[in-house]
Design a protein around this motif. Sequence first.
Motif, PDB file in Angstrom:
ATOM      1  N   GLY A  36      -5.296  28.873  -3.287  1.00 38.21           N
ATOM      2  CA  GLY A  36      -6.695  28.992  -3.676  1.00 38.21           C
ATOM      3  C   GLY A  36      -7.554  27.890  -3.094  1.00 38.21           C
ATOM      4  O   GLY A  36      -8.675  28.127  -2.633  1.00 38.21           O
ATOM      5  N   LEU A  37      -7.031  26.687  -3.104  1.00 40.71           N
ATOM      6  CA  LEU A  37      -7.749  25.532  -2.565  1.00 40.71           C
ATOM      7  C   LEU A  37      -8.035  25.703  -1.078  1.00 40.71           C
ATOM      8  O   LEU A  37      -9.181  25.595  -0.629  1.00 40.71           O
ATOM      9  CB  LEU A  37      -6.920  24.270  -2.810  1.00 40.71           C
ATOM     10  N   ALA A  41     -11.555  26.789   0.649  1.00 41.05           N
ATOM     11  CA  ALA A  41     -12.165  25.713   1.446  1.00 41.05           C
ATOM     12  C   ALA A  41     -12.453  26.201   2.857  1.00 41.05           C
ATOM     13  O   ALA A  41     -13.535  25.932   3.407  1.00 41.05           O
ATOM     14  CB  ALA A  41     -11.237  24.505   1.482  1.00 41.05           C
ATOM     15  N   GLY A  42     -11.506  26.912   3.454  1.00 41.87           N
ATOM     16  CA  GLY A  42     -11.737  27.439   4.798  1.00 41.87           C
ATOM     17  C   GLY A  42     -12.900  28.411   4.825  1.00 41.87           C
ATOM     18  O   GLY A  42     -13.723  28.396   5.759  1.00 41.87           O
ATOM     19  N   LEU A 186     -17.730  16.548   2.091  1.00 41.41           N
ATOM     20  CA  LEU A 186     -17.205  16.505   0.729  1.00 41.41           C
ATOM     21  C   LEU A 186     -16.182  17.621   0.503  1.00 41.41           C
ATOM     22  O   LEU A 186     -15.152  17.403  -0.145  1.00 41.41           O
ATOM     23  CB  LEU A 186     -18.347  16.624  -0.280  1.00 41.41           C
ATOM     24  N   ILE A 187     -16.451  18.801   1.037  1.00 39.57           N
ATOM     25  CA  ILE A 187     -15.471  19.891   0.940  1.00 39.57           C
ATOM     26  C   ILE A 187     -14.161  19.477   1.602  1.00 39.57           C
ATOM     27  O   ILE A 187     -13.074  19.675   1.053  1.00 39.57           O
ATOM     28  CB  ILE A 187     -16.015  21.175   1.602  1.00 39.57           C
ATOM     29  N   GLY A 188     -14.277  18.871   2.785  1.00 39.49           N
ATOM     30  CA  GLY A 188     -13.078  18.441   3.502  1.00 39.49           C
ATOM     31  C   GLY A 188     -12.295  17.384   2.746  1.00 39.49           C
ATOM     32  O   GLY A 188     -11.070  17.481   2.610  1.00 39.49           O
ATOM     33  N   VAL A 189     -12.999  16.380   2.220  1.00 36.73           N
ATOM     34  CA  VAL A 189     -12.322  15.285   1.513  1.00 36.73           C
ATOM     35  C   VAL A 189     -11.642  15.799   0.240  1.00 36.73           C
ATOM     36  O   VAL A 189     -10.477  15.493  -0.023  1.00 36.73           O
ATOM     37  CB  VAL A 189     -13.325  14.165   1.169  1.00 36.73           C
ATOM     38  N   GLY A 221      -3.576  22.075   6.604  1.00 37.38           N
ATOM     39  CA  GLY A 221      -4.864  22.315   5.975  1.00 37.38           C
ATOM     40  C   GLY A 221      -6.032  21.855   6.828  1.00 37.38           C
ATOM     41  O   GLY A 221      -7.033  22.567   6.965  1.00 37.38           O
ATOM     42  N   VAL A 222      -5.914  20.676   7.410  1.00 41.19           N
ATOM     43  CA  VAL A 222      -6.983  20.170   8.275  1.00 41.19           C
ATOM     44  C   VAL A 222      -7.151  21.068   9.494  1.00 41.19           C
ATOM     45  O   VAL A 222      -8.277  21.367   9.919  1.00 41.19           O
ATOM     46  CB  VAL A 222      -6.686  18.714   8.689  1.00 41.19           C
ATOM     47  N   ALA A 223      -6.044  21.528  10.055  1.00 44.32           N
ATOM     48  CA  ALA A 223      -6.118  22.429  11.208  1.00 44.32           C
ATOM     49  C   ALA A 223      -6.829  23.723  10.834  1.00 44.32           C
ATOM     50  O   ALA A 223      -7.690  24.219  11.578  1.00 44.32           O
ATOM     51  CB  ALA A 223      -4.715  22.721  11.728  1.00 44.32           C
ATOM     52  N   ALA A 224      -6.470  24.293   9.672  1.00 47.24           N
ATOM     53  CA  ALA A 224      -7.092  25.544   9.237  1.00 47.24           C
ATOM     54  C   ALA A 224      -8.582  25.360   8.992  1.00 47.24           C
ATOM     55  O   ALA A 224      -9.400  26.205   9.389  1.00 47.24           O
ATOM     56  CB  ALA A 224      -6.409  26.056   7.967  1.00 47.24           C
ATOM     57  N   MET A 225      -8.955  24.259   8.334  1.00 46.28           N
ATOM     58  CA  MET A 225     -10.379  24.022   8.062  1.00 46.28           C
ATOM     59  C   MET A 225     -11.158  23.780   9.351  1.00 46.28           C
ATOM     60  O   MET A 225     -12.308  24.211   9.485  1.00 46.28           O
ATOM     61  CB  MET A 225     -10.532  22.842   7.105  1.00 46.28           C
ATOM     62  N   THR A 226     -10.539  23.106  10.306  1.00 44.95           N
ATOM     63  CA  THR A 226     -11.207  22.857  11.588  1.00 44.95           C
ATOM     64  C   THR A 226     -11.481  24.161  12.322  1.00 44.95           C
ATOM     65  O   THR A 226     -12.565  24.369  12.872  1.00 44.95           O
ATOM     66  CB  THR A 226     -10.337  21.942  12.463  1.00 44.95           C
TER      67      THR A 226
END
Length: 240
Positions: A36-37, A41-42, A186-189, A221-226
């Motif tokens: 869910g997170l 977020a993505g 803020l979403i990323g952090v 997670g960082v890769a997916a959000m990027t």
Amino acid sequence: MSVPGPAPHSTVEPHDSSVGGKLNWLRAAVLGANDGLLSTAGLVLGVAAATTDRPAILVAGMAGLVAGASSMAIGEYVSVSTQRDTEKALIEKETRELEEAPEAEFDELVGLYTAKGLSEETARRVAEELHADDPLAAHLDAELGIDAESLTNPVSASISSAISFALGAVIPLLAVLAPATLRVPLIGVLTVVGLILAGYVSARLGDADPRPAVRRLVIGGVAAMTVTYGIGLLLGTSVT
């Protein structure tokens, strides 16, 4: 001659089948919250990259939360229901075999304990004692690893999956309420903090080193959000 007492600092580890079930339930809840997170977020990052309209981002995030939680609940219900049906069919089959061929089933149980390393005599004695108490439970445990009193519950699994997904999704949605200039970082952090927590808890539940789990979750997670943020940027500048 003195009789040695119990070893100091000795502990008795619980081996109740319900303990393993609780750990599996907790691990599933942590993984559901992680899904869910990260998925929410993505989603909100992708939309936030394309627009600064807060209501639009919130609507997209809420839609993702409801759709994701519903999907998790339905998927878990179907999966666990299938598992429960299989377990019940195996219990019925074992019950029928014990009624039709009790001697053959007894010999089978002796063979199972012999294969685990017991001597023929000890295995036969163990089988006799277990058969005298509850033959069905003995066979279900030795042959199939099933506890007829602790079958999986599809309804509770479905509800817990939906709730854990929704709780994870709330974290990035709260960050959407921040001013536009702070929204994306803020979403990323907050997402990274949540991933660290999820990785740590899931590893500790399995009594494993949390560092590899945390590292995998954060990197993925960082890769997916990027990627989702980049797609949002591209669509925001190219779609009119």
